[in-house]
Enzyme design. Structure first.
Site, short mmCIF file in Angstrom:
data_model
loop_
_atom_site.label_atom_id
_atom_site.label_comp_id
_atom_site.label_asym_id
_atom_site.label_seq_id
_atom_site.Cartn_x
_atom_site.Cartn_y
_atom_site.Cartn_z
N ASP A 116 50.79 28.50 55.46
CA ASP A 116 49.91 28.91 54.24
C ASP A 116 48.69 28.73 54.65
O ASP A 116 47.63 29.54 53.80
CB ASP A 116 50.37 27.78 53.17
N LEU A 120 46.36 31.61 44.47
CA LEU A 120 45.68 32.68 44.22
C LEU A 120 45.07 33.16 45.83
O LEU A 120 44.46 34.00 45.89
CB LEU A 120 44.46 32.54 43.37
N ARG A 121 45.38 32.08 46.74
CA ARG A 121 44.99 32.38 47.95
C ARG A 121 45.24 33.84 48.58
O ARG A 121 44.48 34.45 49.24
CB ARG A 121 45.47 31.46 49.18
N ALA A 122 46.44 34.14 48.04
CA ALA A 122 46.98 35.58 48.67
C ALA A 122 45.85 36.62 48.29
O ALA A 122 45.67 37.48 49.09
CB ALA A 122 48.37 35.83 48.29
N THR A 128 42.55 36.41 49.76
CA THR A 128 42.77 37.01 51.42
C THR A 128 42.88 38.35 51.42
O THR A 128 42.15 39.16 52.33
CB THR A 128 43.77 36.27 52.15
#
Lengths: 338, 593
Positions: free
Chosen positions: A194, A275-277, A280
């Site tokens: 991740d 929310l990292r997706a 990115t």
């Protein structure tokens, strides 16, 4: 060093690396896949490709030269040391050698000076050397857990804190983390996956003409490395200029709310965690747009590296390595049309 | 062209010469076979072409990083009063040959170090306060002593060593031609840079590799180098068809995963020598079998998996591994696969202050503590030169030893385990595999049907591979239950020899009808199965028997009792039965705990 521009195929990995060079906040690349695919070669060739950076000469942390401040005349005393001059160096691409011990990675007491002069000084390690550049870990799945944790923490915080042997040091350590490995040698921990911004599956090409071309070029390089590299100098220079331009114009690239919505919907459909997706995805899309010389991010830019940004973030069956990529492809097709 | 057709090596002479001409690109050779006079003779021949002054080292597989890569030379440092580099075995062997006995048991970590050295020709040392780049151009001779059923050399190694020498297929030693001498090798090395290689030959080698099912691109590159070395040895200026044919035979034949189909007329494509191939590798046999397996629809499989998911109690493997049912597991100490903080062995976690428990002194950390104080101590005590260390400076190692668990899945793939039951069994195994993934254990896979048992996957951490292997498993044939249990016992014995623990998950419907010797007959088969079960009980290995028959089989239950293991019937998707089964198992587990 085998030139980046001479690598046959592996377009996704090359673009992912270029995107990270344009915007280091994307969070690094994990390249996993078959042996003998040239993963290490591509990463190591980045140093020669990327536009050089300005550093203060002799600075162990690659810090930029101190800005020329208007020094008041009164300090023109004999004691003021000369400010180190600014020089251009290639972007540091630090290879984490196998078997590296923690003291050399993080930095430790300078043993030589301690033994000979009896004083305590800090000898910077690999993390210092990688500041403002890239840190490459080959065989990341074989690296010891506590070292992986350490590297991920530093990569996330951008700072290396050293508290050992009576030393207390803090120094900047902002780098793009690149890992490579072969999943057949061992699974990667989910937490590790991740933390990487992008992940790329690297496969050996299956069609004969491509394979022949790879063999031809590798053979030509080994017979005459200097000559081969020289032949590709022009291409390398062109690519370098393109990346430099993209870096300069990254801030001006516009993206509108519609794009944000598409990204959010895509992530929602795939069930990505956190929310990292989304973040990115958007960063990568802007980097790709800047690289293409566009003023505005379009859906096409988003698509290019969407699989790389998402395939390792799906709440997935950890044993089902094949379906992750195809699920992402399918979701993209459904949402954005083919 | 009157030269003989290319054949696999019949003596080490040619390979020895080629390796000495271009070690950088050819990497080395795997010598397969047990310790014997013939093997010693082979090693002698392999070393003969090297100059007498070049280093030759034996590298035990137990060599640790600090000896392998190098680091701080403690004695010299203490004597000189400043850091002195210790160069390590790989650098000491630069320009020479390294021989690794028992290479098939090489730990993955060491394999990765050797692989890096073979790739780059140098070591980058960042250890124990030392930072250096040391050349380490070596040729590797890996002595693979694995028996047929054991896992061989690590793939990372196999990939980088161009040649294979199977001792059993060589001519008798007395018939071996003499090895080339160092002089002719030196001449060949000089010629090497100028040998011409037509592009068509490059293409032909690439195509041949692909046709043999060789995925890696290193293989054709090594074949190219081998062809050039061949030409150089002969004194030719250009590589010709014979050279590439011979190179392909030497480099491709042991890597091929399938026999090439008849190619359209290609004058330069060399034929892969079928006659020189060893037994077809399991992957090949698997591919063939795949074509014959009928398939369930995707929906059906999903439904079955759901049913299985509901039936399996959670944490089943954990309970097994914790030895809840096994009181007398061999060498039981600590938790399965758990980390043990140890004072004396395992992987180093760094240093810590010494306490009353003592421990092994971590010399470098101690040095680091003592070094800055030397000036002060010298001035206090007066006598110069000696390094003064007090008790407060002492630091000891902290180690962590990890004994991992290998879970051996033994799957009944016979005809009586009708197709849909096999799918359910596979589903059950998948879920149990997920459990393994979480704890990063290893798994092994054995299938039994027809005449006997077959090891599909030796203990591996690559669970995705296990899943793939399982997915491709066909069904049909009789049920040699005894053979399945025996095979599992063997694997476990090997695992124990390696110092790890094991557990067995046996999936069967219990309808044994093939005895140990392969003869059909229910009575004998069941009797043999009981005997094997008792051996399993004696070995003290925690076992879970999953009964995959539609109704719980009496024999399967009896067998589980003989083994003294857990028994779990895998029910049909029936809510009532499901509940009962889950409750029964939970109670059973509680009763035994």
């Amino acid at each position: 060093m085998f030139p980046f521009t001479a690598v046959v195929g592996q377009e996704e990995l090359k673009l992912a690396l270029i995107a990270c060079a344009i915007d280091p906040s994307i969070g690094g690349v994990l390249a996993f896949g078959d042996r003998g695919t040239g993963k290490s070669t591509i990463v190591r060739s980045l140093a020669a490709l990327l536009p050089p950076i300005q550093v203060a000469e002799g600075d162990p942390y690659n810090l930029p030269p101190a800005p020329a401040t208007a020094t008041p005349k009164t300090t023109k005393s004999a004691k003021a040391p000369a400010a180190p001059r600014a020089i251009k160096v290639p972007v540091p691409v630090v290879d984490l050698p196998l078997g590296a011990t923690e003291d050399r990675i993080v930095g430790a007491l300078d043993l030589e000076r301690a033994l000979t002069q009896g004083i305590k000084t800090f000898e910077p390690g690999l993390l210092a050397r990688a500041n403002r550049g890239f840190l490459y870990i080959d065989e990341v799945n074989l690296l010891e857990d506590h070292l992986v944790d350490l590297l991920l923490d530093v990569a996330a915080s951008g700072e290396n804190v050293v508290e050992r042997e009576g030393l207390s040091i803090r120094h900047p350590a902002r780098f793009v983390l690149i890992g490579s490995g072969n999943p057949e040698e061992g699974e990667l921990r989910p937490q590790l996956l991740d933390r990487f911004g992008l992940s790329v599956e690297v496969r050996t090409p299956t069609d004969l003409p491509t394979r022949i071309e790879v063999v031809k070029r590798r053979d030509a390089y080994e017979r005459d490395p200097a000559g081969f590299t020289e032949k590709w100098d022009k291409e390398t220079a062109k690519l370098r200029a393109r990346i430099a331009k993209a870096q300069a114009h990254l801030g001006e690239v516009e993206s509108d709310d519609a794009l944000l919505e598409i990204a959010a919907r895509l992530c929602q459909q795939l069930g990505t965690d956190g929310l990292r997706a989304e973040l990115t995805l958007l960063r990568v899309a802007r980097a790709v747009a800047a690289y293409a010389g566009a003023k505005k991010v379009t859906v096409a830019h988003l698509r290019e590296l969407a699989p790389a940004a998402l395939r390792h973030r799906l709440r997935r069956d950890p044993l089902d390595e094949a379906s992750a990529s195809s699920r992402v492809e399918r979701a993209i097709q459904e949402l954005l049309g083919s | 062209m009157t030269s003989p057709a290319p054949v696999a090596a019949q003596s080490p002479a040619l390979i020895a010469a080629l390796l000495a001409v271009d070690p950088a690109r050819l990497g080395g050779v795997v010598l397969i076979g047990p310790h014997s006079a013939a093997r010693d003779a082979a090693i002698e021949q392999l070393l003969a072409p090297w100059p007498a002054t070049s280093p030759r080292r034996r590298l035990p597989i137990t060599t640790t990083d600090d000896r392998l890569l190098g680091g701080l030379d403690l004695t010299a440092t203490l004597a000189a009063g400043r850091p002195v580099l210790d160069k390590g075995v790989l650098h000491a062997s630069n320009g020479g040959v390294v021989i690794v006995p028992m290479a098939e048991r090489m730990p993955a970590l060491m394999a990765s170090r050797l692989a890096a050295a073979l790739d780059d020709g140098k070591i980058r040392l960042e250890r124990d306060g030392v930072s250096a780049a040391l050349p380490a151009r070596i040729a590797l001779i890996a002595l693979d002593e694995a028996r047929d059923d054991e896992a061989g050399l690590a793939p990372a190694m196999k990939e980088r060593l161009a040649f294979h020498l199977e001792l059993s297929s060589l001519m008798p030693v007395r018939d071996w031609p003499p090895a080339a001498d160092a002089g002719s090798i030196a001449l060949a090395r000089e010629r090497l840079a100028n040998i011409r290689m037509p592009e068509s030959h490059l293409a032909a080698l690439s195509e041949a590799a692909l046709a043999c099912g060789i995925d890696s691109l290193r293989a054709p590159l090594m074949a190219v180098s081998a062809a050039r070395a061949l030409a150089a040895l002969e004194g030719a200026d250009e590589v010709d068809a014979d050279h590439i044919a011979q190179a392909a035979a030497l480099v491709f034949s042991h890597r091929a995963t399938r026999l090439p189909q008849a190619q359209p007329a290609e004058p330069e494509a060399p034929e892969s020598p079928e006659d020189a191939q060893a037994d077809p590798p399991p992957e090949y046999a698997q591919n063939e079998a795949d074509d014959k397996t009928p398939e369930t629809t995707a929906d059906e499989t999903e439904r079955l998996l759901e049913a299985v998911r509901a039936a399996l109690p959670p944490g089943l493997l954990a309970a097994l591994a914790a030895g809840a049912t096994r009181a007398r597991q061999r060498g039981a100490e600590g938790r399965a696969g758990a980390r043990q903080r140890s004072a004396s062995h395992g992987r180093s976690l760094g240093a810590t202050r010494m306490n009353s428990r003592g421990g092994r002194v971590h010399i470098l950390a101690t040095l680091r503590e003592a070094a800055p104080r030397q000036a002060l101590r010298r001035s206090l005590q007066g006598t110069p030169g000696k390094l003064r260390i007090t008790r407060d400076d002492l630091r000891v190692h902290r180690f962590e030893s990890r004994r991992s668990l290998v879970t051996v899945f033994v799957v009944d793939a016979s005809g009586s385990a009708a197709l849909h039951r096999l799918a359910e069994a596979k589903g059950a195994v998948e879920l149990l595999l997920a459990d393994c993934y979480v704890r990063r254990d290893r798994v092994a896979l054995i299938a039994f049907r027809g005449a006997g048992a077959e090891m599909l996957l030796p203990p591996t951490r690559a669970l995705a591979r296990a899943r793939r292997c399982l997915a491709g498993l066909p069904g049909g044939g009789g049920t040699p239950l005894a053979a399945g249990i025996d095979a599992a016992l063997e694997v476990c014995a090997r695992v124990h020899r390696g110092g790890d623990r094991s557990a067995i998950v046996l999936l069967t419907d219990g309808r044994a009808n093939i005895a140990r010797d392969g003869a059909p007959g229910r009575e004998r088969a069941e009797a043999d199965a009981r005997v094997s079960a008792r051996q399993l009980r004696a070995a003290g290995i925690p076992t879970l028997l999953v009964d995959t028959s539609p109704r719980p089989q009496a024999f399967a239950l009896a067998l589980a009792a003989e083994i003294d293991g857990l028994y779990l019937p895998l029910p049909h998707a029936d809510a009532r039965l499901l509940n009962q089964a889950v409750r029964a198992t939970a109670q059973d587990g509680k009763a035994r705990a």
